[in-house]
Every structure is written in structure tokens, then in C-alpha cells.
Design a protein around this motif. Structure first.
Motif, PDB file in Angstrom:
ATOM      1  N   TYR A  62       0.830  -1.205   0.000  1.00 53.40           N
ATOM      2  CA  TYR A  62       0.000   0.000   0.000  1.00 53.40           C
ATOM      3  C   TYR A  62       0.865   1.255   0.000  1.00 53.40           C
ATOM      4  O   TYR A  62       0.600   2.206  -0.721  1.00 53.40           O
ATOM      5  CB  TYR A  62      -0.935  -0.005   1.212  1.00 53.40           C
ATOM      6  CG  TYR A  62      -1.868   1.179   1.242  1.00 53.40           C
ATOM      7  CD1 TYR A  62      -2.921   1.270   0.350  1.00 53.40           C
ATOM      8  CD2 TYR A  62      -1.681   2.210   2.145  1.00 53.40           C
ATOM      9  CE1 TYR A  62      -3.779   2.361   0.354  1.00 53.40           C
ATOM     10  CE2 TYR A  62      -2.532   3.301   2.155  1.00 53.40           C
ATOM     11  CZ  TYR A  62      -3.576   3.372   1.264  1.00 53.40           C
ATOM     12  OH  TYR A  62      -4.411   4.461   1.274  1.00 53.40           O
ATOM     13  N   GLU A  63       1.926   1.245   0.816  1.00 53.22           N
ATOM     14  CA  GLU A  63       2.798   2.421   0.901  1.00 53.22           C
ATOM     15  C   GLU A  63       3.567   2.675  -0.395  1.00 53.22           C
ATOM     16  O   GLU A  63       3.867   3.817  -0.726  1.00 53.22           O
ATOM     17  CB  GLU A  63       3.786   2.269   2.058  1.00 53.22           C
ATOM     18  CG  GLU A  63       3.139   2.387   3.415  1.00 53.22           C
ATOM     19  CD  GLU A  63       4.100   2.157   4.553  1.00 53.22           C
ATOM     20  OE1 GLU A  63       3.767   2.577   5.675  1.00 53.22           O
ATOM     21  OE2 GLU A  63       5.170   1.554   4.354  1.00 53.22           O
ATOM     22  N   SER A  64       3.875   1.622  -1.131  1.00 52.41           N
ATOM     23  CA  SER A  64       4.665   1.803  -2.346  1.00 52.41           C
ATOM     24  C   SER A  64       3.794   1.881  -3.607  1.00 52.41           C
ATOM     25  O   SER A  64       4.317   2.101  -4.696  1.00 52.41           O
ATOM     26  CB  SER A  64       5.673   0.663  -2.500  1.00 52.41           C
ATOM     27  OG  SER A  64       4.995  -0.564  -2.655  1.00 52.41           O
ATOM     28  N   SER A  65       2.494   1.724  -3.451  1.00 54.21           N
ATOM     29  CA  SER A  65       1.596   1.724  -4.600  1.00 54.21           C
ATOM     30  C   SER A  65       1.315   3.136  -5.091  1.00 54.21           C
ATOM     31  O   SER A  65       1.254   4.084  -4.311  1.00 54.21           O
ATOM     32  CB  SER A  65       0.274   1.051  -4.222  1.00 54.21           C
ATOM     33  OG  SER A  65      -0.628   1.128  -5.291  1.00 54.21           O
ATOM     34  N   THR A  66       1.128   3.248  -6.383  1.00 54.29           N
ATOM     35  CA  THR A  66       0.722   4.523  -6.969  1.00 54.29           C
ATOM     36  C   THR A  66      -0.785   4.553  -7.210  1.00 54.29           C
ATOM     37  O   THR A  66      -1.308   5.541  -7.715  1.00 54.29           O
ATOM     38  CB  THR A  66       1.450   4.766  -8.302  1.00 54.29           C
ATOM     39  OG1 THR A  66       1.147   3.690  -9.187  1.00 54.29           O
ATOM     40  CG2 THR A  66       2.948   4.854  -8.090  1.00 54.29           C
ATOM     41  N   LEU A  67      -1.466   3.479  -6.841  1.00 49.46           N
ATOM     42  CA  LEU A  67      -2.906   3.400  -7.038  1.00 49.46           C
ATOM     43  C   LEU A  67      -3.636   4.268  -6.020  1.00 49.46           C
ATOM     44  O   LEU A  67      -3.140   4.499  -4.916  1.00 49.46           O
ATOM     45  CB  LEU A  67      -3.394   1.957  -6.871  1.00 49.46           C
ATOM     46  CG  LEU A  67      -2.887   0.931  -7.866  1.00 49.46           C
ATOM     47  CD1 LEU A  67      -3.349  -0.454  -7.466  1.00 49.46           C
ATOM     48  CD2 LEU A  67      -3.389   1.271  -9.257  1.00 49.46           C
ATOM     49  N   THR A  68      -4.836   4.689  -6.391  1.00 48.22           N
ATOM     50  CA  THR A  68      -5.683   5.353  -5.418  1.00 48.22           C
ATOM     51  C   THR A  68      -6.169   4.305  -4.423  1.00 48.22           C
ATOM     52  O   THR A  68      -6.107   3.090  -4.691  1.00 48.22           O
ATOM     53  CB  THR A  68      -6.904   5.994  -6.091  1.00 48.22           C
ATOM     54  OG1 THR A  68      -7.697   4.962  -6.683  1.00 48.22           O
ATOM     55  CG2 THR A  68      -6.486   7.021  -7.142  1.00 48.22           C
ATOM     56  N   LYS A  69      -6.641   4.762  -3.279  1.00 48.69           N
ATOM     57  CA  LYS A  69      -7.113   3.819  -2.269  1.00 48.69           C
ATOM     58  C   LYS A  69      -8.255   2.969  -2.814  1.00 48.69           C
ATOM     59  O   LYS A  69      -8.301   1.752  -2.586  1.00 48.69           O
ATOM     60  CB  LYS A  69      -7.558   4.569  -1.015  1.00 48.69           C
ATOM     61  CG  LYS A  69      -7.904   3.663   0.133  1.00 48.69           C
ATOM     62  CD  LYS A  69      -8.190   4.468   1.383  1.00 48.69           C
ATOM     63  CE  LYS A  69      -8.360   3.559   2.582  1.00 48.69           C
ATOM     64  NZ  LYS A  69      -8.593   4.323   3.811  1.00 48.69           N
ATOM     65  N   ASN A  71      -8.843   2.049  -5.926  1.00 52.31           N
ATOM     66  CA  ASN A  71      -8.329   1.042  -6.861  1.00 52.31           C
ATOM     67  C   ASN A  71      -7.535  -0.032  -6.126  1.00 52.31           C
ATOM     68  O   ASN A  71      -7.567  -1.201  -6.504  1.00 52.31           O
ATOM     69  CB  ASN A  71      -7.476   1.704  -7.941  1.00 52.31           C
ATOM     70  CG  ASN A  71      -8.308   2.443  -8.955  1.00 52.31           C
ATOM     71  OD1 ASN A  71      -9.479   2.136  -9.144  1.00 52.31           O
ATOM     72  ND2 ASN A  71      -7.723   3.428  -9.599  1.00 52.31           N
TER      73      ASN A  71
END
Length: 115
Positions: A62-69, A71
Motif C-alpha cells: 500500500y505504501e509503495s503503490s501509486t494506485l488510489t485507495k 483502486n
């Protein structure tokens, strides 16, 4: 279909195969992941350890993701309440582990670099 020329198809000279040694050298010099050093040691209960590792992996993802919450929730097939609860627990576990081990909060390692 075009006729093939006698000299090998017009693609130019064939490349020699890549030496295996070059590939091995590339993979040896990868830096260690700072998040990998944040995994707490096993507690003796395999089920609890597996759940802790999963929460830790979820937090890192989650911390490294570029997705919106939104998505990220769809990707992980979770509800927002479940995600928030697991992330909060994983953050508490990470904080407790860092306090026990005096690990730097920025994720940097105090070990010298690998050779």
C-alpha cells in the motif's frame, strides 16, 4: 512470402550468446530491500507469524503503490474498513518492532553495503 536470400535472411550478423557470468554479476549487486529488514522475527506460532507477514506485505504494498485507495481496494478485493484495520495493526506492529530493535525509522540500514 518473400524468397530468402542465400546469406541468412538480411537480418545482419548473428549475435553471439550472452555469457552467463554477466547475468550473474547483475543480480548479485542488487541492493537489499529496506522493507525486508523490517520483518519481525518469528514468535513461535506459525499462524500468527503468517498473518503478521501478510499484514506487513500489505502495508509495504500500500505504501509503495501509486494506485488510489479505491483502486487498491478493488485490486486486493477488500473492504475499506478491513484495509484500514489491517494497515493500522501492521503499523503498530512495525512501530513496536522498531522500538525493540532500535531500527532507524527511515528504513536505512546500519550495515555496510554488500560486496
Amino acid at each position: 512470402r518473400r524468397p530468402q536470400p542465400a546469406h541468412g535472411g538480411g537480418r545482419g550478423p548473428a549475435r553471439p550468446p550472452r555469457p552467463e557470468q554477466q547475468r550473474d554479476q547483475r543480480t548479485e549487486h542488487r541492493p537489499a530491500s529496506p522493507a525486508a529488514s523490517e520483518t519481525p522475527p518469528p514468535s513461535g506460532d506459525p499462524a500468527a507469524d503468517a498473518a503478521r507477514r501478510e499484514r506487513n506485505a500489505l502495508l509495504r504494498a500500500y505504501e509503495s503503490s501509486t494506485l488510489t485507495k479505491a483502486n487498491f481496494l478493488v485490486l486486493k478485493r477488500m473492504t475499506e474498513a478491513d484495509l484500514d484495520a489491517q494497515l493500522a495493526q501492521a503499523q503498530q506492529e512495525r512501530g513496536a518492532w522498531r522500538a525493540r530493535t532500535d531500527a532507524p525509522a527511515d528504513g536505512s540500514s546500519q550495515r555496510p553495503p554488500r560486496r
